[in-house]
Design a protein around this motif. Sequence first.
Motif, short mmCIF file in Angstrom:
data_model
loop_
_atom_site.label_atom_id
_atom_site.label_comp_id
_atom_site.label_asym_id
_atom_site.label_seq_id
_atom_site.Cartn_x
_atom_site.Cartn_y
_atom_site.Cartn_z
N THR A 16 0.84 -1.20 0.00
CA THR A 16 0.00 0.00 0.00
C THR A 16 0.87 1.25 0.00
OG1 THR A 16 -1.75 -1.16 1.18
CG2 THR A 16 -1.81 1.24 1.24
N ALA A 49 -7.64 -2.82 -2.28
CA ALA A 49 -8.83 -3.57 -1.85
C ALA A 49 -8.80 -4.99 -2.42
CB ALA A 49 -10.09 -2.85 -2.31
N ARG A 52 -6.25 -6.93 -0.45
CA ARG A 52 -6.75 -7.19 0.91
C ARG A 52 -7.78 -8.31 0.89
NH1 ARG A 52 -10.98 -6.44 3.94
NH2 ARG A 52 -12.10 -5.24 2.39
N ILE A 53 -8.70 -8.27 -0.05
CA ILE A 53 -9.75 -9.29 -0.11
C ILE A 53 -9.17 -10.65 -0.51
CG2 ILE A 53 -11.83 -9.97 -1.37
CD1 ILE A 53 -12.50 -6.92 -1.45
N GLN A 56 -7.53 -12.26 2.31
CA GLN A 56 -8.49 -12.45 3.40
C GLN A 56 -8.10 -11.71 4.67
OE1 GLN A 56 -9.00 -16.68 3.76
NE2 GLN A 56 -10.12 -16.81 1.83
N SER A 58 -8.81 -8.91 7.29
CA SER A 58 -10.06 -8.37 7.80
C SER A 58 -10.21 -6.88 7.48
CB SER A 58 -10.12 -8.56 9.32
OG SER A 58 -11.25 -7.91 9.87
N PHE A 59 -11.46 -6.46 7.36
CA PHE A 59 -11.76 -5.04 7.13
C PHE A 59 -11.35 -4.18 8.31
CE2 PHE A 59 -15.45 -6.64 9.32
CZ PHE A 59 -15.81 -5.59 10.16
N LYS A 60 -11.09 -4.79 9.45
CA LYS A 60 -10.69 -4.05 10.65
C LYS A 60 -9.34 -3.36 10.47
CE LYS A 60 -13.12 -7.25 13.63
NZ LYS A 60 -12.98 -8.29 14.66
N ILE A 62 -8.43 -1.72 7.74
CA ILE A 62 -8.54 -0.65 6.75
C ILE A 62 -7.98 0.68 7.27
CG2 ILE A 62 -10.19 0.75 5.43
CD1 ILE A 62 -11.75 -1.83 4.88
#
Length: 84
Positions: A16, A49, A52-53, A56, A58-60, A62
């Motif tokens: 990132t 994104a 990240r997906i 796997q 977590s969205f936590k 972000i």
Amino acid sequence: MNTQVLFYIIVLLIITYLINIPFGIIRKRYKKFSVGWFICIHAPIPIVAFIRISTQVSFKFIPILIAAAIAGQITGSRVKRNNT
């Protein structure tokens, strides 16, 4: 926390940061709040994104990824500023 997940998070943070450096360099060419400036800030989001997906993570995490993206943008803008 699983060691593999921690590894993915660290790699994702580095990716990132590095992805956003060239966009920070390009962003300095545009007037603030112009369409080009807006695109340079938001273009890396789908890439990060997707990674990240696919890993796997977590969205936590972000908010931490946003901080890495901002740091990359700032670094890129300073690299551009020092080269001109």
